[in-house]
Enzyme design. Structure first.
Site, PDB file in Angstrom:
ATOM      1  N   ALA A 114       0.812  -1.224   0.000  1.00  0.00           N
ATOM      2  CA  ALA A 114       0.000   0.000   0.000  1.00  0.00           C
ATOM      3  C   ALA A 114       0.845   1.274   0.000  1.00  0.00           C
ATOM      4  O   ALA A 114       0.347   2.346  -0.333  1.00  0.00           O
ATOM      5  CB  ALA A 114      -0.917  -0.005   1.225  1.00  0.00           C
ATOM      6  N   TYR A 235       3.879   0.997  24.829  1.00  0.00           N
ATOM      7  CA  TYR A 235       2.952   1.365  23.754  1.00  0.00           C
ATOM      8  C   TYR A 235       2.821   2.890  23.625  1.00  0.00           C
ATOM      9  O   TYR A 235       3.453   3.500  22.781  1.00  0.00           O
ATOM     10  CB  TYR A 235       1.565   0.693  23.935  1.00  0.00           C
TER      11      TYR A 235
HETATM   12  P1  NAD Z   1      -3.579  -6.751  11.330  1.00  0.00           P
HETATM   13  O1  NAD Z   1      -2.177  -7.212  11.391  1.00  0.00           O
HETATM   14  O2  NAD Z   1      -4.658  -7.746  11.639  1.00  0.00           O
HETATM   15  O3  NAD Z   1      -3.932  -6.151   9.875  1.00  0.00           O
HETATM   16  C1  NAD Z   1      -3.043  -5.348   9.155  1.00  0.00           C
HETATM   17  C2  NAD Z   1      -3.519  -5.219   7.738  1.00  0.00           C
HETATM   18  O4  NAD Z   1      -2.586  -4.382   7.029  1.00  0.00           O
HETATM   19  C3  NAD Z   1      -3.558  -6.552   6.947  1.00  0.00           C
HETATM   20  O5  NAD Z   1      -4.651  -6.527   6.045  1.00  0.00           O
HETATM   21  C4  NAD Z   1      -2.249  -6.524   6.161  1.00  0.00           C
HETATM   22  O6  NAD Z   1      -2.269  -7.288   4.957  1.00  0.00           O
HETATM   23  C5  NAD Z   1      -2.181  -5.036   5.849  1.00  0.00           C
HETATM   24  N1  NAD Z   1      -0.827  -4.597   5.488  1.00  0.00           N
HETATM   25  C6  NAD Z   1       0.292  -4.617   6.245  1.00  0.00           C
HETATM   26  N2  NAD Z   1       1.327  -4.087   5.545  1.00  0.00           N
HETATM   27  C7  NAD Z   1       0.831  -3.715   4.342  1.00  0.00           C
HETATM   28  C8  NAD Z   1       1.384  -3.099   3.184  1.00  0.00           C
HETATM   29  N3  NAD Z   1       2.658  -2.724   3.127  1.00  0.00           N
HETATM   30  N4  NAD Z   1       0.577  -2.905   2.115  1.00  0.00           N
HETATM   31  C9  NAD Z   1      -0.742  -3.285   2.132  1.00  0.00           C
HETATM   32  N5  NAD Z   1      -1.313  -3.836   3.212  1.00  0.00           N
HETATM   33  C10 NAD Z   1      -0.544  -4.049   4.299  1.00  0.00           C
HETATM   34  O7  NAD Z   1      -3.658  -5.470  12.269  1.00  0.00           O
HETATM   35  P2  NAD Z   1      -4.772  -4.807  13.194  1.00  0.00           P
HETATM   36  O8  NAD Z   1      -4.440  -5.132  14.597  1.00  0.00           O
HETATM   37  O9  NAD Z   1      -6.136  -5.058  12.685  1.00  0.00           O
HETATM   38  O10 NAD Z   1      -4.392  -3.271  12.999  1.00  0.00           O
HETATM   39  C11 NAD Z   1      -5.053  -2.423  12.087  1.00  0.00           C
HETATM   40  C12 NAD Z   1      -5.117  -1.024  12.668  1.00  0.00           C
HETATM   41  O11 NAD Z   1      -5.913  -1.056  13.861  1.00  0.00           O
HETATM   42  C13 NAD Z   1      -3.746  -0.458  13.064  1.00  0.00           C
HETATM   43  O12 NAD Z   1      -3.729   0.910  12.821  1.00  0.00           O
HETATM   44  C14 NAD Z   1      -3.712  -0.722  14.556  1.00  0.00           C
HETATM   45  O13 NAD Z   1      -2.852   0.139  15.255  1.00  0.00           O
HETATM   46  C15 NAD Z   1      -5.164  -0.440  14.912  1.00  0.00           C
HETATM   47  N6  NAD Z   1      -5.577  -0.990  16.214  1.00  0.00           N
HETATM   48  C16 NAD Z   1      -5.312  -2.287  16.538  1.00  0.00           C
HETATM   49  C17 NAD Z   1      -5.668  -2.726  17.804  1.00  0.00           C
HETATM   50  C18 NAD Z   1      -5.383  -4.149  18.241  1.00  0.00           C
HETATM   51  O14 NAD Z   1      -5.433  -4.433  19.447  1.00  0.00           O
HETATM   52  N7  NAD Z   1      -5.124  -5.068  17.342  1.00  0.00           N
HETATM   53  C19 NAD Z   1      -6.313  -1.884  18.710  1.00  0.00           C
HETATM   54  C20 NAD Z   1      -6.616  -0.583  18.313  1.00  0.00           C
HETATM   55  C21 NAD Z   1      -6.229  -0.140  17.053  1.00  0.00           C
END
Ligand code: NAD
Length: 397
Positions: A114, A235
């Site tokens: 991306a 964090y």
């Molecule tokens: P995840 O690892 O489940 O998903 C990450 C996504 O990003 C996947 O679809 C992956 O394929 C994609 N991705 C990664 N690198 C990429 C690249 N270079 N190009 C295209 N796609 C790419 O992560 P998540 O935990 O769902 O996190 C998503 C967001 O939610 C982040 O901003 C995270 O900080 C936020 N978040 C997560 C949590 C948690 O506890 N997991 C809590 C609050 C907020």
């Protein structure tokens, strides 16, 4: 066709295999939650950047199956190849697309980096055919970023200023340990902000705006996390927290851009959930297993899909106006951060050890959720039976 008996190959917080049928069942389970929520209204086109696992996957599923949106996702997954399974995100997207086609809906995933100009152009071309985006969700959780000039930024999960000495969980032998993590260098802080800060979000939104691909009244949302004091040294006050601070500081710029189209932008602060990204953060799996025990006991626990259904139903869905905190952020982490939860978590944290784990933490629940991310331990799947590992990312492709 390539039928295989697929076994889990989990090493710490990564899995070297994914079960196609298990991942597909997970997707269908999320879609059932969406159907039961009876979401009202419709969305024309929704773009989700980071759509193949975790919060992004849930967002794309809610858009497509909850609001009938033509849904375009971007993920960075490995295709099945040479007898090796694809990654979980590959099979998640494949099932979402298959199910959408079966129901006469549109769900399409572009697989690639991306951060790259190529993928951004591919998305622009795809949106030209689908129509301008009514909602854009930014849900990337990436370990690194490669700039178009070849510069590579590697994010680091480290404290800032002073080393972290505190509790952590050793996933390999399942014991509570004392972890020490050196403070980040200025270069590591800068790199983490480059990867997980707001720069790429803004670049995406500027591009879509320049290309006329933002629909009137469209909304842009990026996901963030704050978390409690027990994880703050690693964090919120660490490198990833700096990046999230940058993302949140970028929101007014994205908002100004969206306002020119009659729309708006927000950061949504979500609760901690078990995903590939969150499992990699030191101390966070231990914190989550303690917090989830408390939240389950109090009846306030949610997973990714419940969070995203709530995001759209209460805040960002058609006709809804988000309720925000004093900094303009949507707070889906309200139940996790409630005093009634965090007071008990802090007390448990002070007493947590390998011996008290089973009393104070829901470690079994954490492990179940973690294996499920890769399609293992899913109810109704016979893991002795071969599964078709060669599945197209996009139905009909
Ligand atoms: P995840 O690892 O489940 O998903 C990450 C996504 O990003 C996947 O679809 C992956 O394929 C994609 N991705 C990664 N690198 C990429 C690249 N270079 N190009 C295209 N796609 C790419 O992560 P998540 O935990 O769902 O996190 C998503 C967001 O939610 C982040 O901003 C995270 O900080 C936020 N978040 C997560 C949590 C948690 O506890 N997991 C809590 C609050 C907020």
């Amino acid at each position: 066709m390539s039928l295989q008996v697929v076994q889990p190959r989990i090493r710490g917080f990564i899995s070297l295999s994914a079960h196609p049928d298990g991942c597909a069942a997970n997707v269908r389970e999320q879609v059932e939650v969406i159907e039961r929520a009876r979401l009202e209204g419709s969305l024309g086109t929704v773009l989700v950047i980071g759509s193949t696992t975790g919060y992004g996957l849930a967002s794309a599923l809610v858009a497509c199956f909850g609001y009938g949106a033509k849904t375009l996702g971007v993920g960075f997954e490995k295709a099945p190849e040479g007898g090796k399974t694809g990654t979980a995100g590959w099979y998640n997207a494949a099932e979402a697309s298959r199910l959408a086609a079966e129901q006469g809906r549109t769900y399409c995933t572009i697989n690639g980096d991306a951060f790259s100009d190529e993928v951004k152009r591919e998305v622009v071309d795809a949106l030209r055919a689908m129509g301008p985006a009514d909602t854009v969700i930014y849900s990337l959780a990436a370990p690194r970023r490669r700039d178009p000039d070849g510069t590579v930024w590697n994010s680091a999960l480290k404290p800032i200023g002073e080393a972290y000495h505190g509790r952590a969980f050793d996933l390999r032998n399942e014991t509570v340990t004392e972890a020490s993590i050196e403070a980040a260098t200025p270069e590591e802080i800068e790199a983490t902000v480059k990867v997980m800060g707001g720069e790429d979000w803004l670049a995406w939104m500027r591009l879509l705006s320049d290309e006329g691909l933002i629909a009137p009244g469209a909304r842009a949302i990026a996901y963030s996390y704050i978390g409690p004091e027990v994880s703050a040294p690693i964090y919120r006050r660490g490198t990833i927290g700096k990046a999230k601070e940058h993302l949140e500081q970028t929101a007014p710029e994205v908002d100004a851009l969206m306002r020119a189209h009659g729309g708006a932008a927000w950061v949504s602060v979500n609760k901690s959930v078990v995903t590939q990204a969150s499992s990699a953060i030191p101390a966070v799996p231990l914190y989550m297993s303690v917090a989830f025990r408390v939240m389950k006991a109090q009846g306030v626990h949610e997973g990714v899909i419940e969070q995203i259904v709530r995001l759209f139903k209460d805040h960002a869905g058609p006709g809804r106006e988000p309720a925000t905190d004093e900094q303009g952020r949507i707070r889906l982490d309200d139940r996790e951060m409630a005093d009634s939860v965090q007071t008990v978590v802090a007390e448990s944290w002070d007493r947590i050890s390998t011996e008290t784990m089973s009393e104070l933490a829901d470690w079994d629940g954490y492990k179940r959720d973690f294996q499920k991310l890769f399609g293992f331990g899913v109810d109704g799947i016979d893991y002795d039976q071969p599964s078709e590992v060669d599945r197209p990312l996009n139905a009909g492709a």
